[in-house]
Design an enzyme around this catalytic site. Sequence first.
Site, mmCIF file in Angstrom:
data_model
loop_
_atom_site.group_PDB
_atom_site.id
_atom_site.type_symbol
_atom_site.label_atom_id
_atom_site.label_comp_id
_atom_site.label_asym_id
_atom_site.label_seq_id
_atom_site.Cartn_x
_atom_site.Cartn_y
_atom_site.Cartn_z
ATOM 1 C CE LYS A 1 -11.628 -1.030 -10.607
ATOM 2 N NZ LYS A 1 -11.157 -1.426 -11.938
ATOM 3 C CB SER B 1 -18.759 -1.793 -7.480
ATOM 4 O OG SER B 1 -19.091 -0.471 -8.022
#
Length: 506
Positions: free
Chosen positions: A54, A308
């Site tokens: 992110k 992720s």
Amino acid sequence: MTKTTINYREKIEHSHVYDVAKKTPLEFQASLSARIDNRVLLKREDMQPVFSFKIRGAYNKMASLPADVLKRGVIAASAGNHAQGVAMSAKKLGCRAVIVMPTTTPAIKINAVRSYGAEIVLFGDSYSDSYVKALELEKTEHLTFVHPYDDPDVIAGQGTIALEILEKNPQPIEAIFCCVGGGGLLAGVAAYVKALRPEIKVIGVEAKDAEAMTESLKKGERVMLDQVGLFADGAAVKQVGEHTFALAQQYVDEMIVVDNDAICAAIKDVFEDTRSILEPAGALAVAGLKAYAKRENLHGKTLIGIASGANMNFDRLRFVAERAEIGEKREAVLAVTIPEKPGAFKAFCNLLGNRNITEFNYRYADAKVAHIFVGVAIADPAESAKLVADLQAQGLPALDLTDNEVAKLHLRHLVGGHAPQAEHEVVFRFEFPEKPGALMKFLETMGHDWNISLFHYRNHGADFGRVLVGMQVPPSDSAEFNTFLDNLGYPHWDETQNPAYKLFLG
């Protein structure tokens, strides 16, 4: 289908991410590759400074803001990883950051955001609730909203992951797998991959109880889920973005949905190869990769999963460890009925053979039959079916509960209760060696017709097993019973007068 007019290839190649983000490794997963007979590579976004991809999208958006806008500050709504990306970017760029987070956000993520100096507002049960609150504060505080996924600059920042993958691996790739919450990662990766290597499949992976993108693509329009599961909290989004949905329609090959057990198994798979622990959303891609390889019967292909994130709440490790073996189909959970008579328990254990027992729950119920809840390590699902058939062939009714959520979540912890008919019951706590044959040694050394009225064991991953055993031993047999304990040689403690036993089991 609405086609985007934005040149995402150009935006991705000119993104401002490397002031804070780093080019993460694309690592070969030896154990998982060998097990599924394909070449599995893992894009290690869990190794970013905020332990998540992110940071790329957040910084790319904020770095592109005009100086006067940036000076007023930014606001974001996030379940955690985007929040850390915005907070770290704000610290780097020297601006104010306000983060609205769901009240369900794990403490590890809240504390991480605070460590970067961001202001935190806890509101709502999901990202969608926090999003509405953030839009209110955006107006009243005159801040700029940094969307976690539905913004072209954020999407382009996430797309730099695809750029790095293709740079590192110019050889043929069967498919790239991305976790999906709001769809920013999937959209950015798909847009870039299809611009350069359209033959590569791009596949999104969602958790079973948070299938917003899957349902939207099926219906051809963005759907709003009534509620979402929070196990994979980093991907718990009720509605995907407009930009991300349009890009998914245009470029994504398919979606795969996996359940929590498969996610837990994927976390374990990555740990065995890397010794790193992914958060549930971070392991979605690996779970989807495995499901796809099995469904398509693939062999010798290159499959890439994006790890992720690794902002795991430590308290969840207990659940992950318990469910990982079931998710990998390496544990069977069975309910077996045996006659309530001396020797029946031993006969049942003989039928299990040298299989590793992961859990054992039994409590005396009546004078006729006993119900046993048992977890057994297996090599594949076929072994579970064979074990059930073997037990039934010996006249022992058996039920496979491996896919029964009530059994896995609750009954395994509730088997028991008072047994007033279990006369002369003594209760002992033992430490068994954690090796095959330890239980049979116990039963064979006992060598007496004392009825076992209670038995509880769970594998805790230690070098010895903690076992609670109840036996009906008349006072006249006390000397012989003490001899049995001495000959057994296992550490033991008499718990017959334990107040917890008396209150709940005695």
